[in-house]
Design an enzyme around this catalytic site. Structure first.
Site, mmCIF file in Angstrom:
data_model
loop_
_atom_site.group_PDB
_atom_site.id
_atom_site.type_symbol
_atom_site.label_atom_id
_atom_site.label_comp_id
_atom_site.label_asym_id
_atom_site.label_seq_id
_atom_site.Cartn_x
_atom_site.Cartn_y
_atom_site.Cartn_z
ATOM 1 C CE1 TYR A 22 37.606 38.058 32.429
ATOM 2 C CE2 TYR A 22 37.729 36.173 33.766
ATOM 3 C CZ TYR A 22 37.009 36.927 32.928
ATOM 4 O OH TYR A 22 35.963 36.501 32.381
ATOM 5 C CE1 TYR A 57 30.646 37.618 26.767
ATOM 6 C CE2 TYR A 57 28.191 37.141 27.770
ATOM 7 C CZ TYR A 57 29.771 37.595 27.937
ATOM 8 O OH TYR A 57 29.921 38.139 29.270
ATOM 9 C CB SER A 102 30.601 39.523 31.579
ATOM 10 O OG SER A 102 31.600 38.398 31.575
ATOM 11 C CB VAL A 146 27.675 34.455 34.406
ATOM 12 C CG1 VAL A 146 27.769 33.891 32.902
ATOM 13 C CG2 VAL A 146 28.915 34.588 34.989
ATOM 14 C CE LYS A 186 34.272 39.213 30.511
ATOM 15 N NZ LYS A 186 33.810 38.066 29.981
#
Ligand code: GLN
Length: 309
Positions: free
Chosen positions: A191, A243, A64, A261, A67
């Site tokens: 993705y 998050y 991530s 992760v 991103k």
């Protein structure tokens, strides 16, 4: 101010000895194979110095953290129009929450949870074949890292594609709300590939420098994005980058950061440093356990905080 090199060496030694390393992500089977003993850290400073400790040259799956790069590209492509399709609020929910998406009628809370990042990827697909979009993202990251050896780990991408049922659900659900312009499998294909970008701590720290320096590459002086946009991306990293653990990370570490992760975290000390850490074991929010702890200790030792006077 203590000597950074000494601090990093001491922290790497301390981290290597800790038994409480968290759990390696196993829902992506290929990531579950990574040795939890691995630990690396790299700090890229404003003056061009790079200080490293531990396994700082071993590539890992940035997941991530990618991103940040896709968001940067998507903002370059559609500007503020992006915010019609994705929110800018912390989620307070796990990164793959489905229930939140239902409440918010297919508009993801922010660009860093999975649903939001899939919308961002959908924006990057416009006018491209998936292969071209993947190539564009990879080349951008290589450009930022000033290193063409950054690569996409095809085994990790395939492993996630084979088991990514939750992401398939999120993408289909958004398509039902007309918040996905491409077929879910196309957006997800891109993705999964950008999440599978593999980089070392050294490469990742280099690629974050533009955020630490008002949107400019400190080595060339060239502008990557505007200072205003860099500030906004950092604000999103602080509020949403971890998050449902974002508040705690801001409280403990006090700098913007983005986790993945794979166990990596990119942390930015504006004007001072771009920091990449990697320890594969995760805490209960899916953020690197030792990575968060070492950033907290490093920030404290160096007196680095965006809240410092
Ligand atoms: N590729 C991962 C997923 O979609 C990214 C999640 C993460 O790094 N938090 O589940």
């Amino acid at each position: 101010m203590p000597d950074l090199e000494t601090v990093l060496a001491a922290l790497a030694e301390e981290m290597a000895a800790r038994p409480d390393r968290g759990e390696v992500a196993s829902y992506i089977p290929q990531l579950g194979k990574i040795d939890p003993q691995r630990f690396g850290i790299a700090v890229a400073l404003a003056d061009g110095r790079m200080l490293v400790a531990g396994d700082a040259d071993e590539p890992f799956s940035i997941q991530s953290i990618s991103k940040i790069f896709t968001l940067t590209l998507a903002l370059g492509k559609v500007g503020d129009a992006l915010w019609r399709r994705v929110g800018r609020e912390p989620s307070g929910n796990p990164f793959n929450s489905i229930i939140q998406l239902e409440h918010e009628r297919g508009i993801p809370r922010n660009p860093f949870i999975n649903s939001g990042a899939i919308v961002v990827t959908d924006v990057l697909l416009a006018g491209h074949q998936p292969r071209e979009a993947i190539g564009e993202i990879l080349r951008f990251v290589q450009f930022l890292a000033e290193d063409d050896t950054v690569f996409i780990d095809k085994d990790v991408a395939a492993s996630e594609k084979a088991t990514g049922y939750r992401n398939v659900a999120l993408a289909n659900y958004m398509r039902a709300f007309d918040n996905l312009n491409h077929a879910p499998e196309l957006a997800l294909g891109v993705y999964f590939h950008h999440c599978a970008i593999a980089m070392s701590c050294r490469q990742l720290a280099l690629s974050g420098r533009f955020l630490a320096h008002g949107g400019k590459s400190p080595s060339t002086g060239h502008s990557v994005i505007s200072p205003e946009r860099a500030r906004r991306i950092l604000a999103l990293m602080l509020t949403c980058g971890h998050y449902d653990g974002s508040g705690d990370f801001a409280f403990r570490v006090g700098i913007p950061g983005k986790s993945g992760v794979g166990g990596g975290i990119l942390g930015i000390v504006p004007g001072i440093a771009s920091i990449a850490v990697w320890s594969p074991g995760l805490n209960e929010n899916g953020n690197s356990r030792l990575g968060s702890i070492v950033l907290e200790k490093l920030a404290k030792a160096m007196d680095w905080s965006i809240f410092a006077p």
